[in-house]
Motif scaffolding. Structure first.
Motif, PDB file in Angstrom:
ATOM      1  N   GLU A  51     -22.475 -60.543   2.126  1.00 24.29           N
ATOM      2  CA  GLU A  51     -21.517 -60.862   1.057  1.00 24.29           C
ATOM      3  C   GLU A  51     -21.028 -59.599   0.359  1.00 24.29           C
ATOM      4  N   MET A  52     -21.923 -58.639   0.178  1.00 19.50           N
ATOM      5  CA  MET A  52     -21.533 -57.386  -0.468  1.00 19.50           C
ATOM      6  C   MET A  52     -20.561 -56.595   0.387  1.00 19.50           C
ATOM      7  N   THR A  53     -20.838 -56.554   1.685  1.00 19.28           N
ATOM      8  CA  THR A  53     -19.914 -55.857   2.579  1.00 19.28           C
ATOM      9  C   THR A  53     -18.556 -56.563   2.572  1.00 19.28           C
ATOM     10  N   HIS A  54     -18.610 -57.883   2.578  1.00 17.41           N
ATOM     11  CA  HIS A  54     -17.374 -58.666   2.554  1.00 17.41           C
ATOM     12  C   HIS A  54     -16.573 -58.386   1.278  1.00 17.41           C
ATOM     13  N   ALA A  55     -17.262 -58.389   0.142  1.00 20.43           N
ATOM     14  CA  ALA A  55     -16.565 -58.164  -1.133  1.00 20.43           C
ATOM     15  C   ALA A  55     -16.097 -56.710  -1.236  1.00 20.43           C
ATOM     16  N   GLY A  56     -16.965 -55.779  -0.896  1.00 20.63           N
ATOM     17  CA  GLY A  56     -16.642 -54.359  -1.015  1.00 20.63           C
ATOM     18  C   GLY A  56     -16.734 -53.885  -2.458  1.00 20.63           C
ATOM     19  N   LEU A  57     -16.995 -52.602  -2.602  1.00 25.33           N
ATOM     20  CA  LEU A  57     -17.059 -51.993  -3.928  1.00 25.33           C
ATOM     21  C   LEU A  57     -15.663 -51.479  -4.278  1.00 25.33           C
ATOM     22  N   PRO A  58     -15.089 -51.964  -5.380  1.00 24.48           N
ATOM     23  CA  PRO A  58     -13.747 -51.500  -5.745  1.00 24.48           C
ATOM     24  C   PRO A  58     -13.742 -49.980  -5.955  1.00 24.48           C
ATOM     25  N   LEU A  59     -12.878 -49.299  -5.236  1.00 24.18           N
ATOM     26  CA  LEU A  59     -12.822 -47.844  -5.352  1.00 24.18           C
ATOM     27  C   LEU A  59     -11.357 -47.415  -5.221  1.00 24.18           C
ATOM     28  N   ASP A  60     -10.884 -46.711  -6.214  1.00 24.68           N
ATOM     29  CA  ASP A  60      -9.477 -46.308  -6.253  1.00 24.68           C
ATOM     30  C   ASP A  60      -9.295 -45.022  -5.447  1.00 24.68           C
ATOM     31  N   PRO A  61      -8.668 -45.098  -4.272  1.00 22.25           N
ATOM     32  CA  PRO A  61      -8.567 -43.912  -3.416  1.00 22.25           C
ATOM     33  C   PRO A  61      -7.707 -42.806  -4.042  1.00 22.25           C
ATOM     34  N   GLU A  62      -6.661 -43.203  -4.770  1.00 21.50           N
ATOM     35  CA  GLU A  62      -5.807 -42.197  -5.417  1.00 21.50           C
ATOM     36  C   GLU A  62      -6.602 -41.402  -6.444  1.00 21.50           C
ATOM     37  N   LEU A  63      -7.413 -42.147  -7.201  1.00 14.84           N
ATOM     38  CA  LEU A  63      -8.201 -41.506  -8.248  1.00 14.84           C
ATOM     39  C   LEU A  63      -9.246 -40.578  -7.633  1.00 14.84           C
ATOM     40  N   HIS A  64      -9.898 -41.045  -6.586  1.00 16.57           N
ATOM     41  CA  HIS A  64     -10.904 -40.180  -5.954  1.00 16.57           C
ATOM     42  C   HIS A  64     -10.238 -38.932  -5.382  1.00 16.57           C
ATOM     43  N   SER A  65      -9.096 -39.134  -4.765  1.00 11.68           N
ATOM     44  CA  SER A  65      -8.381 -37.994  -4.200  1.00 11.68           C
ATOM     45  C   SER A  65      -8.012 -37.000  -5.304  1.00 11.68           C
ATOM     46  N   ALA A  66      -7.613 -37.525  -6.448  1.00 15.89           N
ATOM     47  CA  ALA A  66      -7.281 -36.637  -7.576  1.00 15.89           C
ATOM     48  C   ALA A  66      -8.503 -35.843  -8.023  1.00 15.89           C
ATOM     49  N   HIS A  67      -9.658 -36.513  -8.038  1.00 15.09           N
ATOM     50  CA  HIS A  67     -10.895 -35.805  -8.396  1.00 15.09           C
ATOM     51  C   HIS A  67     -11.208 -34.713  -7.379  1.00 15.09           C
ATOM     52  N   LEU A  68     -10.911 -35.016  -6.121  1.00 16.63           N
ATOM     53  CA  LEU A  68     -11.165 -34.022  -5.070  1.00 16.63           C
ATOM     54  C   LEU A  68     -10.253 -32.807  -5.252  1.00 16.63           C
ATOM     55  N   VAL A  69      -8.982 -33.071  -5.534  1.00 17.08           N
ATOM     56  CA  VAL A  69      -8.030 -31.971  -5.736  1.00 17.08           C
ATOM     57  C   VAL A  69      -8.471 -31.107  -6.918  1.00 17.08           C
ATOM     58  N   GLU A  70      -8.915 -31.790  -7.964  1.00 18.88           N
ATOM     59  CA  GLU A  70      -9.383 -31.100  -9.170  1.00 18.88           C
ATOM     60  C   GLU A  70     -10.549 -30.166  -8.838  1.00 18.88           C
ATOM     61  N   ALA A  71     -11.457 -30.653  -8.003  1.00 21.73           N
ATOM     62  CA  ALA A  71     -12.655 -29.873  -7.697  1.00 21.73           C
ATOM     63  C   ALA A  71     -12.423 -28.847  -6.596  1.00 21.73           C
ATOM     64  N   LEU A  72     -11.636 -29.228  -5.590  1.00 20.38           N
ATOM     65  CA  LEU A  72     -11.564 -28.425  -4.365  1.00 20.38           C
ATOM     66  C   LEU A  72     -10.221 -27.749  -4.142  1.00 20.38           C
ATOM     67  N   GLY A  73      -9.206 -28.222  -4.835  1.00 19.36           N
ATOM     68  CA  GLY A  73      -7.852 -27.798  -4.502  1.00 19.36           C
ATOM     69  C   GLY A  73      -7.236 -28.821  -3.572  1.00 19.36           C
ATOM     70  N   PRO A  74      -5.946 -28.651  -3.247  1.00 22.11           N
ATOM     71  CA  PRO A  74      -5.249 -29.643  -2.426  1.00 22.11           C
ATOM     72  C   PRO A  74      -5.911 -29.841  -1.071  1.00 22.11           C
ATOM     73  N   MET A  75      -5.711 -31.027  -0.533  1.00 23.12           N
ATOM     74  CA  MET A  75      -6.256 -31.333   0.787  1.00 23.12           C
ATOM     75  C   MET A  75      -5.656 -30.389   1.824  1.00 23.12           C
TER      76      MET A  75
END
Length: 562
Positions: free
Chosen positions: A184-208
């Motif tokens: 059921e957990m796999t089916h539901a999935g954990l809500p995760l905002d990919p844009e937001l995570h990507s922004a955090h990555l850019v902030e930490a690492l620089g552009p992809m």
DNA sequence: GAGGGAGGCGCG
DNA sequence: AAAGCGCGCCTCCCTC
């Protein structure tokens, strides 16, 4: 009411209604063949809420969930088999009906494993198969009827569980419920905002980086790598290579045996802070960077696969995506849907409380009534909370060196039953015996290699070493495994009691659960979680004065729960 | 070039 | 080879 299910490959299947136990007889009362298994299960579930008996929730239940069907209870034959097999000292068999059948009849375990998603993706299945999908990977001899065999194995398991007693029956039921919750957990999935995570990555690492592949680094990472190379006067230095880094350190006159962060921090050199920062960011980039994001996050949901009972102690493991190691920065992108929120509950100081309960140590149990057990315990060490924590963790993990030794002696005097309990478990391990959790999950017996080394052929010191390694393992097993049972009972209870709310279990991490629910439901859901925690303690530990306080948080973002 | 052990680090 | 348990997964680097 118990219905046994065998699924075909084409969405149909067979259902067998078992006689009530009181009626006796192993033959089913009724057998139906259906063309739409999901529909049949949906109907029977709505009418009777039976206990479903099937081979493996991990294989069957995801399809039902996709068809919009949920069930309340099941008996997961392969999970139960694994628990029973462990009690016979058997580990490592594939999770198939064939393995359970072979064990029942003392036959060699068939070597048919489940195909993993990865092998399917690369076209596994072998040259003889006409399709990507293995038609029968049960590991059963082809002449056996799968439904009949499943019924036979189920009856055998039921009588073994009955003979073993109520604790093991509870464990089997909870493990099976865990199998449902995992799907059921796999089916539901954990809500995760990919844009937001990507922004955090850019902030930490620089552009992809525009081009992937080896050697491609995001800007900030490359700058740090260059800085490290310059500081150690070695333009070719690859900071990812421990061997090269160790050489560079040595060439600069720095004493280091490893390149681990804790050791590097002791060193005084301008390159070291750069190296430490590089390592931290490189870890983020490789473990949870854009590649990870693309591979594991779809439609705003992170959907890892959970492996129920995948750890010997009974804890869950995960496959793919590193679900159980989600670092803090990723949690910042775990954001509830519009109008929804997370209810995050984690059990504080679960393991020492579990120790108090399973050892029935009155003194420790009394301390475990407090919200902060370690503060309460601090009195024993002149008010020093840190010492109390260090000492107790040392007792549960088998640490003896450093400043822990004297602390342990004090604890042993004050809490003889608690420390005696883990000492006994360690002694059993050292002597090559097995230990069990609260509900009866068995630890693995010593390996052949262990016995050989303990035999002393390779020297006394080596023998001592492996004996005590095993002692630390069994010492911890009884605590970690019993704690896992409390958590499993929490999950099992929760999924029964959340009905009627909008809440869905979306993440589970050893002693912590994350529920996703409508904002208006949060208060009610929190109350259900708190009640379920009490129920879990009652189920697993019976009457105990030990409290298992939950830290409850209602948050829009997972990272805010701490 | 596949496979696996070692080193390392994230989580509990 | 960090004292002290349980994992998964990354890269490096050696072997076959």
């Amino acid at each position: 009411m118990r219905w046994v299910v065998h699924a075909d490959e084409d969405g149909g299947g067979r259902l067998a209604l078992l006689a009530e136990p009181s009626a006796g007889g192993a033959a089913p009362v009724e057998v139906r063949r259906v063309t739409d298994l999901a529909a049949a299960v949906r109907e029977l579930e709505a009418a009777h809420r039976p206990r479903w008996v099937w081979t493996d929730s991990a294989r069957l239940y995801p399809d039902l969930l996709r068809a919009g069907v949920r069930v309340a209870r099941c008996h997961d034959t392969v999970l139960v088999d694994e628990i029973l097999a462990a009690r016979d000292g058997k580990f490592g068999a594939p999770r198939t009906l064939g393995a359970a059948y072979a064990r029942l009849h003392d036959l060699p375990i068939p070597d048919v494993g489940r195909m993993t998603a990865a092998t399917e993706a690369v076209g596994g299945g072998g040259p003889m198969q006409g399709s990507l999908f293995e038609p029968d990977d049960s590991g059963l001899p082809p002449e056996l009827d799968q439904l009949d065999t499943l019924i036979e194995v189920y009856h055998a398991q039921a009588s073994q569980l009955d003979a073993a007693g109520p604790e093991l029956r509870l464990l089997a039921a909870a493990e099976s419920a865990g199998g449902l919750a995992a799907a059921e957990m796999t089916h539901a999935g954990l809500p995760l905002d990919p844009e937001l995570h990507s922004a955090h990555l850019v902030e930490a690492l620089g552009p992809m980086p525009a081009f992937g592949g080896p050697g491609a680094r995001p800007a900030k990472l490359q700058q740090l790598a260059d800085g490290v190379a310059e500081a150690f006067h070695n333009p070719a230095l690859n900071p990812d290579s421990p061997t090269q880094v160790l050489k560079a350190l040595s060439a600069s006159g720095l004493p280091a045996n490893t390149t681990r962060a804790w050791e590097l921090r002791e060193l005084d050199h301008p390159g070291v802070p750069l190296l430490l920062e590089y390592k931290e960011l490189a870890r983020l980039y490789t473990a949870n960077g854009w590649t990870w994001l693309r591979a594991w996050v779809r439609d705003g949901r992170f959907r890892p696969e959970y492996v129920v009972g995948g750890v010997v102690t009974g804890r869950w493991a995960s496959r793919g995506g590193g679900a159980l190691q989600l670092p803090a920065i990723v949690r910042r992108a775990v954001v509830a849907d519009e109008g929804w929120t997370f209810v995050v509950a984690d059990a504080g100081q679960l393991e020492p409380r579990v120790l108090a309960a399973i050892s029935a140590d009155r003194g420790l149990a009394e301390a475990a009534q407090a919200e902060d057990l370690y503060t309460e315990l601090g009195d024993v060490f002149g008010g020093d909370r840190a010492k109390a924590k260090l000492g107790l963790l040392g007792a549960m993990y088998g640490q003896t060196s450093g400043e822990v030794g004297p602390l342990l002696a004090t604890l042993r005097r004050r809490f003889p039953r608690a420390i005696g309990f883990v000492d006994d478990a360690a002694k059993a391990g050292i002597e090559g015996r097995v230990v069990h959790t609260r509900l009866g999950r068995a630890c693995p017996p010593p390996s052949a290699r262990w016995r050989r080394l303990v035999g002393g052929a390779e020297g006394e010191a080596r023998a001592d070493q492996v004996r005590h390694d095993r002692g630390r393992f069994t010492r911890n097993f009884v605590v970690q495994g019993s704690a896992a049972e409390w958590a499993l009972a929490l999950i099992a209870t929760l999924r029964q009691r959340l009905g009627g709310t909008s809440a869905e279990l979306v993440f589970y991490l050893h002693d912590e659960v994350v529920l996703h629910c409508e904002v208006a439901d949060a208060e009610r859901v929190s109350a259900v979680v708190a009640e379920s925690a009490l129920e879990a303690a009652r189920l697993v530990f019976g009457q105990t004065p030990v409290r298992f306080p939950l830290h409850l948080a209602t948050v829009k973002c997972y990272a805010d729960a701490k």
